[in-house]
Scaffold this active site. Structure first.
Site: not given
Ligand SMILES: *[C@@H]1O[C@H](CO)[C@@H](O)[C@H](O)[C@H]1NC(C)=O
Ligand SMILES: *[C@@H]1O[C@H](CO)[C@@H](O)[C@H](O)[C@H]1NC(C)=O
Ligand SMILES: *[C@@H]1O[C@H](CO)[C@@H](O)[C@H](O)[C@H]1NC(C)=O
Ligand SMILES: *[C@@H]1O[C@H](CO)[C@@H](O)[C@H](O)[C@H]1NC(C)=O
Length: 653
Positions: A196, A272
């Site tokens: 991320e 995710e």
């Protein structure tokens, strides 16, 4: 012999006997190529594949249960397991590594090769996410705390000192992973670079490029990926070099629409997708309803896209290893520590039980996966029981505990990480005691600690607790906790002569993301300590790390008179004597206040009555026939017994 039982057996067997295993299907004719994104869908070794993955972190699961959890994942019809790899566990001291036999307290969880081998033997492919930053709601996002000793280190950037540490770690880790790559006959089909990164407050593409180069230089040939929220665009990736995946909880159509725009002509994957969520202390336990989960998951599968369920099985933040959130400020004022349980409301519970979400996954994957392979029967549940209540059979006062550690004299305040211990890697976890001896304190004197506490503080005079116990979540706004900027307490209403003052600071878990650059714990430069107007200097600092070696050598236990347990921080011991009926259990800490549970020397985890978590998962393999020592470090107010529960308990704070 023919009877109804064998008839059923033959039928069950025959219906899947012709199906190949996953590895037979994809590697039966030899392996020539790995996961490919050269067309709008994934292929593996030249055959179409949709990745139905579930996240499961080996370091959050007792190793004796790895097989059980992996088989349950495969039995749901998933074909891939995904795991992060935590740098802080694998390099617990500057330059010394632990991959299962390095001698650290977490060593039993760290046999990464054993986990990769077990996954392959359970007919699963593997996606690894080695970071170096992993977030994961894990202590400092997986960074080792000794990095904080070097002020030059600028994490998540191409800053040279930081990159030297990254390169040394990756040059140790990646050759291990390289052996287990799919095209080398192993299970790893993809490796994620950073994590991320699009959310990082400072984007440094040179950093991603250097990570990419280190990975390539270590012969990683499988697909390299990044994962980010769709709103990050391409800021967290290197288009053309790193394949982009997205993280999201719902609205698959919008998210994949954006991803198609960013990466036209490529397959789609959610790295995710959240079937549940984590808890912080004081939260209401998070859940995602079956209905929401089913609709959102089906939107992904029918899109169609590949997806990793984060988490499929959450597990446990053992010992001191929970992370914490901080929102917009790095002064610790918005600190929110994660609970010990990382149950995550996931399809498999913390203790490995099936949930209705598990059944939904099994049904939907069977319906959407065009490739039929042989899956195992879902394994039977791992047994659990509530052991009988145990009386407290020994007690050590705070001064008893401190007397078993060695003091570090210092004219300046030092954070725990700066202490000259552990081969100069400092103290990573636990508590640091800052002591003043021979103080004369006049009536109504105040003690002031400037700045925000990192993270909790108890004040003792001559071993007696002066600060207030934690009686409700509202107390977190008061003296003793991180929210106050400058904390002041009145020490005494009468004159005191030549007393010992202890300031006990607890590290309740370093933040795992966002503005998490200043994560030193204990007292440090921005914490000046004043007795009235006079700044205190010349400290005796005692690291209270509760390491296995320390815990296992505790002695001199005082007997406990019935109903006469002292208040204030102390250690309390109970003994669980077992024959061979050893199973998993939960320890019910709802009658205790706040502290740590240690089982046979291993720090199982933190508890706090404010919840939502009330029970600590204790896997059977951590127990042994004969005596098992359960030690509780309670901050404020012990209960009279150690109790167990067959099931997990969450309260509503
Ligand atoms: C692979 O998937 C693509 C896209 O769905 C499809 O067009 C193609 O026919 C598939 N190939 C095989 C061999 O099934
Ligand atoms: C790590 O160890 C090396 C070699 O002893 C030393 O030069 C370096 O300063 C240490 N780094 C940190 C962050 O403590
Ligand atoms: C504290 O008080 C005692 C008794 O009055 C005295 O002897 C001692 O010198 C004082 N210590 C300090 C540091 O002032
Ligand atoms: C905390 O103390 C510092 C130093 O004395 C001072 O500058 C600051 O304004 C104080 N903060 C608050 C909120 O009182």
């Amino acid at each position: 012999m023919y009877n109804i039982l064998t008839f059923h057996f033959v039928l069950a067997f025959a219906s899947c006997a012709d199906l190949p295993t996953l590895y037979e299907y994809y590697t039966g004719d030899g392996v020539t190529s790995g996961l490919s994104v050269d067309q709008p869908y994934f292929t593996l070794n030249g055959k179409n594949i949709t990745i139905y993955s579930g996240a499961m972190h080996y370091f959050r699961i007792p190793p004796q249960h790895w097989r059980d959890r992996l088989r349950k994942l495969r039995a749901a019809g998933l074909n891939t397991v995904e795991t992060y790899i935590p740098w802080n566990l694998h390099e617990p001291r500057n330059g010394s590594f632990d991959f299962g036999s390095g001698g650290s307290d977490m060593e039993m969880f760290l046999d990464l090769e054993g986990y990769l081998t077990a996954a392959q033997e359970e007919d699963l492919l593997v996606i690894v996410r080695p970071g170096p930053y992993i977030c994961a709601e894990w202590e400092w996002g997986g960074y080792p705390s000794w990095l904080l000793r070097d002020e030059n280190v600028k994490i998540r950037t191409a800053e040279a000192t930081y990159m030297e540490y990254v390169e040394r770690y990756f040059n140790t880790l990646l050759p291990i992973l390289a052996k287990y790559q799919f095209t080398n006959g192993g299970p790893i089909v993809a490796v994620q670079v950073e994590n991320e990164y699009g959310y990082s407050p400072e984007i440094d593409k040179e950093y991603l490029q250097q990570l990419y180069d280190i990975v390539k230089n270590n012969d990683i040939v499988e697909l390299l990926v990044t994962s980010d929220g769709a709103s990050s665009g391409t800021s967290g990736t290197l288009p053309g070099l790193l394949f982009q995946t997205v993280n999201f909880g719902g609205d698959a159509a919008t998210v994949f629409g954006i991803l198609e725009g960013l990466q036209p002509g490529k397959p789609l994957m959610g790295m995710e997708f959240y079937p549940g969520w984590l808890d912080h202390w004081t939260d209401v336990h998070h859940t995602v309803t079956d209905n929401d989960f089913k609709n959102n998951y089906e939107d992904v599968l029918s899109y169609p896209a590949s997806v990793n369920l984060y988490m499929f099985h959450g597990g446990t933040n053992w010992g001191f290893l929970n992370g914490a959130s901080i929102e917009s400020s790095d002064d610790n004022s918005e600190f929110e520590p994660c609970t010990t349980s990382y149950d995550y409301d996931a399809p498999l519970t913390e203790a490995g039980d099936y949930t209705s979400k598990y059944d939904i996954i099994k049904e939907l994957v069977a319906q959407y996966n065009p490739v039929q392979t042989l899956t195992p029967e879902p394994p039977a549940l791992v047994e659990r029981q509530a052991y009988p209540d145990l009386p407290i059979d020994g007690q050590l006062s705070f001064n008893d505990i401190v007397s078993k550690t060695t003091s570090i004299p210092s004219t300046m305040i030092l954070s725990m990480e700066q202490l000259p211990i552990n081969d100069n890697s400092g103290q990573s976890y636990g508590y640091s005691v800052y002591r003043q001896e021979g103080l004369n304190i006049t009536a109504d004197s105040t003690l002031t600690i400037t700045g925000h506490i990192r993270d909790t503080v108890m004040i003792l005079i001559d071993g007696v607790l002066i600060s207030n116990p934690l009686s409700s979540s509202d107390d977190l706004n008061n003296f003793g906790y991180w929210r106050l900027d400058n904390s002041t307490i009145t020490l005494t209403t009468s004159d005191l002569t030549e007393v010992t003052l202890d300031i006990v600071i607890e590290n309740w878990g370093r933040a795992n993301g966002g503005l998490f650059y200043h994560q030193l714990k204990g007292l440090m430069d921005d914490n000046h300590v004043y007795l009235n107007d006079q700044e205190l200097t010349y400290w005796l600092i005692y690291p209270l790390e509760f390491k296995k070696s320390f815990n296992n050598e505790l002695s001199g236990w005082n007997s406990v008179e019935d109903g006469d347990l002292p208040k204030g921080p102390g250690l309390y011991r109970a003994t669980l004597t077992l024959s061979d009926d050893i199973t998993d259990t939960f320890i019910d800490m709802s009658e205790w206040n706040k502290g740590l549970v240690i089982v046979n020397g291993f720090v199982l985890g933190k508890y706090a009555f404010i919840g939502p978590q009330q029970t600590l998962y204790l896997p059977g393999p951590f127990l042994q026939p004969g005596n098992n020592e359960i030690i509780i470090f309670e901050h404020f107010k012990p209960a009279s017994a150690v109790k167990f529960s067959k099931d997990t308990i969450f309260n509503t704070p």
